[in-house]
Structures are given as structure tokens and as C-alpha cells.
Design an enzyme around this catalytic site. Structure first.
Site, PDB file in Angstrom:
ATOM      1  N   GLU A   1      -4.733   1.209   9.476  1.00  0.00           N
ATOM      2  CA  GLU A   1      -4.357   2.597   9.748  1.00  0.00           C
ATOM      3  C   GLU A   1      -4.353   2.882  11.255  1.00  0.00           C
ATOM      4  OE1 GLU A   1      -6.560   2.905   5.724  1.00  0.00           O
ATOM      5  OE2 GLU A   1      -6.591   1.647   7.503  1.00  0.00           O
TER       6      GLU A   1
ATOM      7  N   HIS B   1      -2.598   3.024  -4.692  1.00  0.00           N
ATOM      8  CA  HIS B   1      -2.100   2.572  -3.389  1.00  0.00           C
ATOM      9  C   HIS B   1      -0.668   2.053  -3.521  1.00  0.00           C
ATOM     10  CE1 HIS B   1      -5.691   3.084  -0.919  1.00  0.00           C
ATOM     11  NE2 HIS B   1      -6.415   2.598  -1.918  1.00  0.00           N
TER      12      HIS B   1
ATOM     13  N   TRP C   1     -16.659  -4.936  -1.864  1.00  0.00           N
ATOM     14  CA  TRP C   1     -16.516  -4.267  -0.569  1.00  0.00           C
ATOM     15  C   TRP C   1     -17.416  -3.048  -0.423  1.00  0.00           C
ATOM     16  CZ3 TRP C   1     -14.538   0.721   0.493  1.00  0.00           C
ATOM     17  CH2 TRP C   1     -14.010   1.408  -0.590  1.00  0.00           C
TER      18      TRP C   1
ATOM     19  N   ASP D   1       0.867  -1.183   0.000  1.00  0.00           N
ATOM     20  CA  ASP D   1       0.000   0.000   0.000  1.00  0.00           C
ATOM     21  C   ASP D   1       0.899   1.226   0.000  1.00  0.00           C
ATOM     22  OD1 ASP D   1      -2.320   1.818   0.420  1.00  0.00           O
ATOM     23  OD2 ASP D   1      -3.329  -0.062   0.907  1.00  0.00           O
TER      24      ASP D   1
ATOM     25  N   TYR E   1     -15.973  -5.196   7.736  1.00  0.00           N
ATOM     26  CA  TYR E   1     -14.804  -4.346   7.963  1.00  0.00           C
ATOM     27  C   TYR E   1     -14.531  -4.281   9.464  1.00  0.00           C
ATOM     28  CZ  TYR E   1     -13.540  -2.789   3.323  1.00  0.00           C
ATOM     29  OH  TYR E   1     -13.057  -2.750   2.041  1.00  0.00           O
ATOM     30  N   PHE E   2     -13.494  -4.993   9.874  1.00  0.00           N
ATOM     31  CA  PHE E   2     -13.187  -5.088  11.293  1.00  0.00           C
ATOM     32  C   PHE E   2     -12.373  -3.904  11.803  1.00  0.00           C
ATOM     33  CE2 PHE E   2     -13.677  -9.980  11.951  1.00  0.00           C
ATOM     34  CZ  PHE E   2     -15.000  -9.879  11.550  1.00  0.00           C
ATOM     35  N   ASP E   3     -12.088  -2.921  10.928  1.00  0.00           N
ATOM     36  CA  ASP E   3     -11.489  -1.677  11.415  1.00  0.00           C
ATOM     37  C   ASP E   3     -12.569  -0.722  11.909  1.00  0.00           C
ATOM     38  OD1 ASP E   3     -12.337  -1.491   8.733  1.00  0.00           O
ATOM     39  OD2 ASP E   3     -10.992   0.171   8.301  1.00  0.00           O
TER      40      ASP E   3
ATOM     41  N   GLU F   1      -9.678   2.605  -5.668  1.00  0.00           N
ATOM     42  CA  GLU F   1      -9.427   3.996  -5.266  1.00  0.00           C
ATOM     43  C   GLU F   1      -8.315   4.690  -6.046  1.00  0.00           C
ATOM     44  OE1 GLU F   1     -11.054   3.869  -0.682  1.00  0.00           O
ATOM     45  OE2 GLU F   1      -8.915   3.586  -0.990  1.00  0.00           O
TER      46      GLU F   1
END
Length: 776
Positions: free
Chosen positions: A489, A281, A412, A206, A437-439, A346
Site C-alpha cells: 500500500e 480482496h 500472520w 487483491d 511484516y516488512f511494511d 479479511e
């Protein structure tokens, strides 16, 4: 006949001693069986099997040995038992693994009897899952890394026939944003196997770090694997380092590390899927080799948040594709996975629009625009990957401009990409942000460590179903399964990583493995709570957010009374509370109906287990003030997306939380807030407080000034005072009351203005979030 009474007495005593020394067996009930994921078919029979020092494992192949070794090692560590392996079947007290070619690749049967245990499967995965199920039938102590004495290693007699619902059951670990050492990856593999997950997706590339050694391009790790250390700052408050500044924070896996990880995973039935991002990315690659970008401008590896992502691979240069093909050859030599993930998400294509190389490519290939250029890019890489007998998989953005013929889509952005791809005849893996999404936060944001945003509690994960309503039978056949994603992040270390993964991965494992029919959230909670003890024994820093109290408060607009309901995710929980200065440990009373409040009151509450509070303590003050329920006139219009609870939002006692989607905040985009409160009659006032939220990542900033005026007639206002706060870069979401205090005066109308910063340091519009205005 002469009777030898002495001999009879000795024999009788021997029989009694033998009976007395026999192990007392447990009578098991169905409620004692706490397996996750829930098996497809399970029958409980009378009796049990007890492991002891004489128990043998019967195996006849290396595959069976690999699976058996998992439990043999556990017994050595947790029980101090050195259990013997043999190829010959004893008469009793054994566990035997048998090949059964009639079973599916991941299916198994497990039959426990009084004197033997039989596990049948057709291959390694089935044997591993049979062993892991047997492990979950054993006492919790089997998970410990120290020897436990006085434990009966007993399992109930059962017949289990089990097989998965979906063939892709995955977890994505982002090791780019924060790097995790090889040992943690291997621990994660063990735990995935324990829960019958079969895919570990490693996000190796990334913007913020390149994590895999590529021998042909050494700068990818010499330069791209390290960034300037700004870990003391919030992810979204880290300035971009200069191109020549040396990075010191990071790390990477050598090719030997990767080989070790892959081999370890294979022994546990786990496929490791590598992700090599493209075309976006990739700032870490461009920092190492600027020629990969359109304009070849030297850049640094970003230390934190980056948006928009414009430093992407040049799609016009042949050298870009030569580089990527060389990288992927080395990657495919290391990973036997059928699937190679290329990201594809993205990509901001502003450079492509100006780049002469890209424009030349668009013209030469007869493409319409840069979206079709991205499609060309992915289709070209798909042809290369297919030529190596692998399958390209990417995020759902690879649909844009046309999907490569052999590609698989990972959906996603909701389920739309999966619906579209499956309709076109492509395989899909469902991983919508809403459930996977586990963030995202898993409990109330005010009581959780910083996360990316969103709200995905354990119960919501359990609702996930990869097969979407509205899919045809043919589309459903293309759904490979589902996957959780842990973007890193906000995950600086392995403790935080574990906290975000567990127990949510257990809920996901059941939705992907177990039949949909017969499953229920309430029943699942009776198994997940005991699983917490196993997680603790394994040394996992699991989240207890399922216990955390959530409140729902309703205001009677006529009386101003507040009715507060308390609940957590577990039905019929033992919730207890105190008011104001009460002590939860000594004064708590059981919650059985909504709490009625008519004056300033603090509620403290917790989930109780064995008469002790467990999990985070809920604490909230409902502050009554002179403006509660009064009429509010808005001189500046509230943003359509954030209307709060309506016209009384600012004076309804209920306070917004750090979750700006909680329905209590009102917002103004690039505008000042100005409201007038009518107190109905002249009232003595001396202080006005304005509650505001700051969360600079999504563009929410504190006001730079709050001003207050008073009036008797609603027309002529006199300044009462103001408070100022200069802009400052911050990180985590915070809430602050901006107070304006003045000499006591009588007034019927209060005008409040909060000045919006208007523009972020990078030029974007600023949201001003306000709740509540307190008049005292």
C-alpha cells in the site's frame, strides 16, 4: 670444473623474478569471514585461493553449470575475466562441482585450498548455495556492475559444511497494490538466492489490481489490472471512483512473463508460489465480472484503502466455483509450485448474510452460519487443488469454521493460528506481523518514510523463531519455516520496496537457515554492517535505520529535570551529539552517559563512522514551560488504551512522536479533551499550545477547535481565546501545535478544551490524540 657464471646469474635472476611475480597472499582471520546466513559448520585454515584469468570451472552436468554460471558471470562483469568451463579436471587453479547423493536437497560442502576449490551437493539448490557462499568470501568488488582494477580476487582456505534449519524460507511481494515490472521481480530472485532464501510468494490478486493474464477471462487484466490514478493522494485518502471511470494506473504479467520469471527462479533454487485471493480482496475481479458477487452491482477497481471488504465472491453461485477452477487451472499450468495460495483473509460476510444464493447454500449444506460457509468455500477449493496434486495454503483465517483436511496455514495474526493448525496435524508457515511484516517501520517513525504502521527494526526480525515455545515435538515437525511479507500500500516504487526489504531480509535469512545455538545479535551486527557494502555495490537502496538514534527520556517529577539516553541498534556505537546551535560535523562530543537537561534544549546526535556522521540525524527539542510538572485535572476521561505516561503526560516536557504507540500520547475516543492545569501560584501567561497528532488511516484526527480559559480560583474561568481548524482529508501522519495567543495576564489555573471531530466521514469513531500542553 669451469663454472659459467653468466648462466648462473641468468638462472638466479629468473628465479628471483618468478618469486617476485608470485601473488602475495593475505593472512586471513576469522573476523574476515562475513557470511550471511551463518554456515552450520566452518573451519578456517591457513592459506588462500586466488582467482585469475587461468582459473577454470569444472562441471559435468547442466545442473552444475547453472550454479557455476552465477559466479562466472560475476567475474566477467566485475573483474573482466572470461573464466573457462571444462569437464576435465586440471592439475591446479580450478573450482570443481561434484555430485554427492549423501547430502540433503539444499545442503552443500565447500572446501577451499591453495590451488583448488571443491563444492559438493546433491542438486541445484545445494550447488547454488555453495557458489553464493564462495561469492561472499570474495572481495566486495565482485558485486559491482563495472570492472574493478587492482583487486586481488582472493578467498580464504575454509572447510564449510552447511544445510538449512527450515525448508520454507520466503518473501512475499505484494504486486497488486503497486505493480512492479518483471525485471524487478527477477532482481529480487537473485538477491533471495544470494541469501539462501528459497521461496518467492507473489501476491498477484487483491482489491486494487489483478496482475496475471488469464486467457479464459481477458477482462481480469483489461479492467481489473488498472485503477483510476490517484497516486498523488495518500493511500487512505483516495475516494472510490465511479464504476464506469476508466483506470489508467497499473499493469500485469503476461503468461510469457510468468513463464520467464518461474524459469529464472528455478535456476536459482527459488520456488515461486502464486497467490490468487478468495473469497475476499477481489474487488478487481468483481469490477471486471460483476456476476461473481452476490448482488452483481458494478464497481470500480479501488484506487486506495478499502475497508470493510464487502465486495467478495458469492459463495452460493456455482458459477463462482467454475470461474475459480478455470482460473486456477491456468495458474497451475504456469507455476510448478507444490503450494497454491488462496488468501482467505479479511472477508466481511455481510453480503453473504443477505444473499439468497448464499443462504440457499447454507441451508443445502447444513451449515450453521457464514463462518462455516467460508469454511465450505475453502474446503471445496482445497478438494479441487488436491485433485491436481497441489497443496492449498492460506492465511490463518482459513481455520475459521473448520480447516480443510489437506490445507497448510500461513500464520500472520501472531502465532496462534500456527499453534492451532499444527496441533490439528497441519503444516504451517510462520509469518507473524510482529516480526515478519516488512511494511512496518524499521526505525523511529519521525525519521522514516511513510509505512503501514507498527515497528519492526532489524534486531526484532533477528529475534524471530518459527518454532514457538510451548509447541510439542510433534507440532514442531509441522513448522515448515517462515516468511517475510511486504504489503505494498505504501510502496509506490522499487526504491521504496528495496528500502523496506534490505537489510531485514538478511536477518530473516539467518533465523531461518542457521542453527539457533551460537547465534547472537551483537555478533550478527559485525557481519551485517560489511554486508551493507555489498548491498551498495549491487545498487540496492538499503535502509540504514540500524544506525538511527533512539532516545529514552525520563523526567524527575520533583525537579522537572530530564535525563536523555541515546542509543541505536548496534552495541557500543560511536554516537556523538551537540546541543542547541552546535554543528555535528565540527562540534560533536562523544555520548557516554545520559544527558541532563533543565532548560529548553535541542539535542542533535548521529552515529559516526570514520569520524563522519552516518544515517539519519536525530534532532529533538525538549521545551521547558510554565506548566512543567504541575498538577493536571482531567474533566474528561482518557481512553483506556492510550493513557500516556500517567497524570503528568501533558506537562512532562517529553513529546509524542508519529508513532502513536510510543507511550507519550493520551487519547479520547469520540469525546472532547478537557483538562485544568494548576500552576501552583498566580503566573503571567500569554500563550498556550496543544500538540496533536493526525493519522486518518487508523482514525486519528486533529481537533476542530482548541479553546483556553484562565482562572484565579479554579472555579470561575474567563475565556482567553480559541483557534479553529476545519476537517480536511489528509494522508501521512503529522503533528501540529494548535496555538492560542492572548494578551499577557496573571492566572493560576488554565483550562484547555480540544474538540473532537467525533465521527469520520465514513461513520467510524474518531480518536483525538494530544501531547503536550505548553504554557508560556
Amino acid at each position: 670444473m669451469k663454472v659459467n657464471f653468466k648462466r648462473v646469474l641468468i638462472l638466479a635472476l629468473a628465479v628471483l623474478l618468478q618469486v617476485g611475480c608470485q601473488k602475495q597472499k593475505t593472512t586471513f582471520t576469522e573476523s574476515d569471514i562475513k557470511i550471511i546466513p551463518q554456515p552450520k559448520e566452518l573451519t578456517l585454515n591457513q592459506g588462500s585461493f586466488i582467482f585469475d584469468a587461468d582459473t577454470k570451472f569444472v562441471v559435468t552436468s547442466d545442473t552444475q553449470l547453472q550454479a557455476a554460471q552465477i559466479l562466472i558471470d560475476r567475474f566477467k562483469t566485475a573483474a573482466g575475466l572470461e573464466l573457462e568451463l571444462t569437464k576435465e579436471q586440471p592439475s591446479s587453479n580450478f573450482v570443481i562441482l561434484k555430485d554427492n547423493s549423501q547430502l540433503g536437497a539444499e545442503a552443500y560442502t565447500l572446501v577451499v585450498g591453495d590451488d583448488n576449490i571443491v563444492i559438493e551437493a546433491s542438486g541445484l539448490s545445494g550447488f547454488v548455495y555453495g557458489i553464493e557462499t564462495l561469492r561472499q568470501l570474495l572481495p566486495v568488488a565482485v558485486e559491482k556492475n563495472t570492472v574493478s582494477a587492482d583487486v586481488s580476487w582472493e578467498v580464504p582456505n575454509v572447510n564449510i559444511a552447511d544445510a538449512p534449519r527450515y525448508k520454507w524460507r520466503g518473501l512475499m511481494l505484494d504486486v497488486s497494490r503497486h505493480f512492479f515490472e518483471k525485471d524487478y521481480v527477477m532482481k529480487t530472485i537473485d538477491r533471495l538466492s544470494y541469501l539462501k532464501m528459497n521461496t518467492l510468494h507473489l501476491h498477484l490478486v487483491d482489491d486494487q489490481g489483478w496482475r496475471i493474464e488469464i486467457k479464459k477471462y481477458p477482462k481480469l487484466t483489461e479492467v481489473g489490472a488498472y485503477r483510476v490514478d490517484q497516486e498523488d493522494k495518500h493511500w487512505n485518502a483516495r475516494p472510490r471512483a465511479k464504476a464506469d471511470e476508466k483506470g489508467t494506473y497499473g499493469g500485469f504479467y503476461t503468461q510469457e512473463d510468468i513463464k520467464e520469471i518461474v524459469a529464472y527462479a528455478e535456476k536459482r533454487g527459488i520456488t515461486v508460489v502464486p497467490e490468487i485471493e478468495m473469497p475476499a480482496h477481489v474487488s478487481s475481479a468483481v469490477a471486471a465480472y460483476p456476476s461473481l458477487s452476490c448482488f452483481e452491482t458494478p464497481i470500480s477497481v479501488p484506487s486506495g484503502g478499502l475497508w470493510p471488504i464487502t465486495d467478495i465472491y458469492c459463495a452460493g453461485k456455482e458459477s463462482t466455483f467454475e470461474f475459480l477452477e478455470n482460473v486456477l487451472v491456468e495458474v497451475m499450468d504456469l507455476f510448478p509450485s507444490k503450494y497454491i495460495h488462496v488468501g482467505g483473509d479479511e472477508a466481511t460476510k455481510t453480503n453473504w448474510e443477505k444473499c439468497p444464493h448464499c443462504q440457499k447454500r447454507i441451508k443445502a449444506e447444513g451449515l450453521e452460519n457464514v463462518e462455516e460457509l467460508q469454511s465450505y468455500f475453502i474446503k471445496r477449493m482445497e478438494r479441487f487443488i488436491s485433485s491436481k496434486d497441489r497443496i492449498l495454503i492460506g492465511w490463518d483465517e482459513i481455520l475459521e469454521g473448520g480447516l480443510a483436511p489437506g490445507a497448510t496455514v500461513m500464520s500472520w495474526r501472531g502465532v496462534k493460528g500456527g499453534l492451532e493448525a499444527s496441533e490439528q496435524g497441519h503444516d504451517v508457515v510462520m509469518t507473524p506481523g510482529s516480526h515478519c511484516y516488512f511494511d512496518h517501520y524499521q526505525g523511529p517513525q519521525d525519521s522514516e518514510p511513510a509505512a503501514w504502521g507498527g515497528y519492526t527494526p532489524l534486531s526484532k526480525v533477528y529475534e524471530f523463531d518459527p518454532t514457538v515455545d510451548g509447541m510439542s515435538d510433534e507440532q514442531a515437525k509441522h513448522v515448515l519455516g517462515g516468511q517475510a511479507n511486504l504489503w505494498a500500500e505504501y510502496i509506490p516504487d522499487t526504491d521504496q520496496s528495496e528500502y523496506m526489504i534490505y537489510p531485514r531480509i538478511a536477518a530473516l535469512s539467518e533465523t531461518l537457515w542457521s542453527p539457533k545455538e551460537g547465534r547472537s545479535w551483537n555478533e550478527f551486527t559485525t557481519r551485517i554492517i560489511p554486508m551493507f557494502d555489498r548491498f551498495a555495490a549491487m545498487g540496492i537502496n538499503y535502509a540504514q535505520s540500524v544506525y538511527t538514534i533512539r532516545e529514552e527520556a525520563i523526567v524527575d517529577e520533583n525537579t522537572g529535570a530530564v535525563s536523555v539516553s541515546l542509543a541505536n541498534e548496534i552495541e557500543n556505537s560511536d554516537i556523538r551529539y551537540v546541543l542547541n546551535d552546535g554543528d555535528l560535523n565540527t562540534d560533536a562530543v562523544s555520548y557516554d552517559k545520559p544527558i541532563q537537561i533543565t532548560e529548553t534544549t535541542t539535542i542533535k546526535a548521529s552515529y559516526f563512522e570514520n569520524d563522519k556522521p552516518l544515517g539519519a540525524v536525530f534532532e529533538k527539542t525538549f521545551k521547558y514551560h510554565k506548566a512543567v510538572g504541575k498538577k493536571v485535572t482531567y474533566n474528561t476521561e482518557v481512553n483506556d488504551r492510550y493513557q500516556g505516561a500517567g497524570a503528568t503526560t501533558q506537562v512532562n516536557v517529553l513529546r509524542g512522536t508519529k508513532n502513536f504507540h510510543d507511550g507519550q500520547w493520551q487519547a479520547w475516543l469520540a469525546k472532547d479533551m478537557e483538562v485544568v492545569i494548576d500552576l501552583d501560584e498566580p503566573t503571567e501567561v500569554s500563550k498556550v499550545s496543544v500538540g496533536a497528532l493526525e493519522n486518518q488511516g487508523p482514525g486519528i484526527y486533529y481537533p476542530t477547535m482548541v479553546e483556553v480559559w484562565t482562572s484565579d480560583d479554579g472555579q470561575n474561568f474567563v475565556s482567553a481565546g480559541k483557534t479553529e481548524r476545519a476537517y480536511a482529508a489528509t494522508g501521512d501522519a503529522t503533528i501540529k501545535d494548535f496555538e492560542v495567543t492572548f494578551e499577557k495576564k496573571s492566572a493560576r489555573y488554565i483550562k484547555v478544551k480540544a474538540t473532537n471531530l467525533k465521527q469520520t466521514p465514513t461513520g467510524g469513531g474518531v480518536f483525538l490524540f494530544v501531547d503536550e500542553i505548553i504554557v508560556e
